[in-house]
Design a protein around this motif. Structure first.
Motif, PDB file in Angstrom:
ATOM      1  N   PRO A  56       0.816  -1.223   0.000  1.00 52.35           N
ATOM      2  CA  PRO A  56       0.000   0.000   0.000  1.00 52.35           C
ATOM      3  C   PRO A  56       0.849   1.273   0.000  1.00 52.35           C
ATOM      4  O   PRO A  56       0.493   2.264  -0.633  1.00 52.35           O
ATOM      5  N   ASP A  75       2.051   1.781  -3.534  1.00 53.08           N
ATOM      6  CA  ASP A  75       0.949   2.268  -4.366  1.00 53.08           C
ATOM      7  C   ASP A  75       0.747   3.770  -4.164  1.00 53.08           C
ATOM      8  O   ASP A  75       0.573   4.519  -5.133  1.00 53.08           O
ATOM      9  N   LEU A  76       0.791   4.209  -2.949  1.00 51.03           N
ATOM     10  CA  LEU A  76       0.648   5.634  -2.648  1.00 51.03           C
ATOM     11  C   LEU A  76       1.800   6.440  -3.252  1.00 51.03           C
ATOM     12  O   LEU A  76       1.588   7.512  -3.816  1.00 51.03           O
ATOM     13  N   LEU A  80       1.376   9.447  -6.034  1.00 54.50           N
ATOM     14  CA  LEU A  80       1.922  10.784  -5.797  1.00 54.50           C
ATOM     15  C   LEU A  80       2.915  11.179  -6.897  1.00 54.50           C
ATOM     16  O   LEU A  80       2.947  12.333  -7.323  1.00 54.50           O
TER      17      LEU A  80
END
Length: 134
Positions: free
Chosen positions: A17, A20-21, A25
């Motif tokens: 996760p 993924d962030l 960004l």
């Protein structure tokens, strides 16, 4: 197959996760930086000796081939331009302006902008050109 009990702690952290962030960004950053580089396309006149004299906080006035004016890529009328230049000059007495006139624009239109700057006591100005091939 081993089944883990509910009260047993995990020995590793799932970083998927977080990656993924980071990717989201990164994509947003790329899109925003390319979107902020928009401008008005003009065919600048050629000059033999051209140097970059742009200073920080320099305002750009662009006049395209049809005679439309833009202040930092935003369309303005002559009256709006005069009001905004007076506001910028009040905030920064050392205001610098670059006029980017299309090579095919009427010279009178460029002179109107230069007279407007003179009325507002803005004397630090330049004319943008492109370097001519030797």
């Amino acid at each position: 197959m081993q089944i883990q009990e509910d009260n047993q702690p995990y020995d590793d952290i799932n970083v998927t996760p977080m990656l993924d962030l980071a990717y989201v960004l990164l994509v947003i950053f790329i899109i925003m930086t390319t979107a902020s580089v928009q401008g008005v396309k003009v065919d600048l006149p050629k000059a033999q000796a051209s140097t970059s004299l742009a200073k920080p906080q320099t305002k750009a006035i662009t006049i395209n081939q049809t005679g439309d004016m833009f202040l930092d890529a935003y369309p303005v009328t002559l009256d709006q331009l005069e009001q905004r230049m007076a506001q910028y000059r009040a905030v920064n007495p050392q205001l610098s302006v670059v006029i980017k006139g299309d090579a095919h624009v009427q010279y009178a239109r460029v002179m109107e902008v230069m007279e407007l700057l003179k009325r507002n006591d803005i004397t630090s100005l330049g004319l943008a050109t492109t370097h001519a091939a030797p």
